[in-house]
Design an enzyme around this catalytic site. Structure first.
Site, PDB file in Angstrom:
ATOM      1  N   HIS A 162      61.985 -31.518  11.228  1.00  0.00           N
ATOM      2  CA  HIS A 162      62.360 -31.974   9.890  1.00  0.00           C
ATOM      3  C   HIS A 162      63.051 -33.325   9.995  1.00  0.00           C
ATOM      4  O   HIS A 162      63.357 -33.794  11.083  1.00  0.00           O
ATOM      5  CB  HIS A 162      63.236 -30.951   9.171  1.00  0.00           C
ATOM      6  CG  HIS A 162      64.566 -30.689   9.800  1.00  0.00           C
ATOM      7  ND1 HIS A 162      64.712 -30.121  11.057  1.00  0.00           N
ATOM      8  CD2 HIS A 162      65.833 -30.911   9.359  1.00  0.00           C
ATOM      9  CE1 HIS A 162      65.989 -29.998  11.346  1.00  0.00           C
ATOM     10  NE2 HIS A 162      66.692 -30.477  10.338  1.00  0.00           N
ATOM     11  N   ASP A 168      69.711 -35.991  13.119  1.00  0.00           N
ATOM     12  CA  ASP A 168      70.049 -35.403  14.408  1.00  0.00           C
ATOM     13  C   ASP A 168      68.845 -34.788  15.097  1.00  0.00           C
ATOM     14  O   ASP A 168      68.918 -34.396  16.260  1.00  0.00           O
ATOM     15  CB  ASP A 168      71.180 -34.365  14.263  1.00  0.00           C
ATOM     16  CG  ASP A 168      70.852 -33.255  13.291  1.00  0.00           C
ATOM     17  OD1 ASP A 168      70.270 -33.534  12.226  1.00  0.00           O
ATOM     18  OD2 ASP A 168      71.188 -32.091  13.576  1.00  0.00           O
TER      19      ASP A 168
END
Length: 297
Positions: free
Chosen positions: A95, A99
């Site tokens: 996604h 991060d």
């Protein structure tokens, strides 16, 4: 409204590494090595897990969730590739959150490997946008693409030939995942949990925290029960009168460190949106378009 007990987390009795004690690299199975990025925080737990996936002896590997564009992290991943005598042939991303995705395009360029993800923004020019049911045959193995929207709208998981599932932020090795607001969707998240459960995973390799191998199905069941419990808590609190989101978070997450309350507020808003859509609660305020208070319908 009758009381409902909080569901028990099955991981509480497992022998999992304590927070901060995950090794920098770990071979999880012949197909998979985990490389921990040096970005620990209240939201990323131990840090982001980058997975190097490929059949031994194939000379190739796929990277899943490269994480932050950090030189030390890249060096650790390259060391794993060298130990496997493999070159990176693709970069996959679960996604768009930074991060997980920040290094996707830089590392794709570095390795000369295409990037594939659930959104064109992450995949970049010349990349591939993946859909549910796609099958990737690379690095001497096969990865099946499983759409798991909810945490974010573009979230994907990858099922390996071993039966393990790389679940990104859909399931965490510790605690529970956030349903981001406004793009997160609790209904989609619950459907995605059931979808992964129905795969009968042999293990869950999470975006953060340790791998879950002892009873993955029990963890998925706990996640479903946890969401139902949070919903019950909201309805019980609203049964005592209208309340603002911040007040609800302070009551329901009183035992949780305040540092994660902003994330809890996102999940709370997403759950309230579900309850509003079901006609069980309504947003309430002087300006409905900007209302921050809610009451039972």
């Amino acid at each position: 409204m009758p009381g409902v007990d909080a569901p028990a987390d099955p991981r509480a009795s497992w022998s999992l590494p304590a927070l901060g004690e995950l090794p920098r690299t770990a071979e999880l199975e012949p197909l998979v090595t985990r490389v921990l990025a040096p970005n620990p925080s209240g939201m990323t737990l131990d840090g982001t897990n980058t997975y190097v996936v490929g059949a031994p002896g194939s000379g190739q590997a796929v990277l899943v969730d490269p994480g932050p564009d950090d030189p030390a992290h890249l060096a650790a991943v390259e060391a794993v590739l060298a130990a496997r005598d493999a070159r990176c042939v693709a970069v996959l991303v679960t996604h768009h959150h930074g991060d997980h995705a920040e290094a996707a395009l830089p590392w794709g360029s570095h390795f000369g490997a295409p990037v594939a993800a659930g959104s064109a923004q992450v995949a970049g020019p010349g990349g591939r946008v993946l859909d549910h049911g796609d099958r990737l045959r690379q690095a001497g193995t096969t990865l099946d693409v499983v759409a798991t929207p909810g945490h974010t709208s573009d979230h994907l998981a990858f099922r390996l030939e071993s039966g393990a599932v790389l679940v990104g932020d859909h399931v965490l090795g510790r605690g529970t995942s956030v349903v981001t607001h406004p793009e997160g969707d609790v209904v989609a998240y619950l459907e995605s949990l059931r979808r992964v459960h129905d795969l009968g995973p042999s293990a869950l390799y999470c975006g953060h925290g340790p791998e879950l191998t002892e009873d993955p199905g029990a963890v998925l069941g706990y996640y479903l029960a946890h969401r139902a419990y949070r919903e019950h808590q909201l309805l019980a609190a609203l049964g005592r009168g209208p309340a603002g989101v911040d007040d609800l978070v302070a009551e329901i997450y009183a035992q949780v460190p305040r540092a994660v309350w902003p994330a809890a507020a996102q999940s709370t808003r997403a759950t309230l949106d579900k309850l509003v859509a079901e006609g069980r609660v309504v947003w309430w305020g002087a300006d409905e378009s900007d209302a921050d208070r809610v009451r039972l319908a």
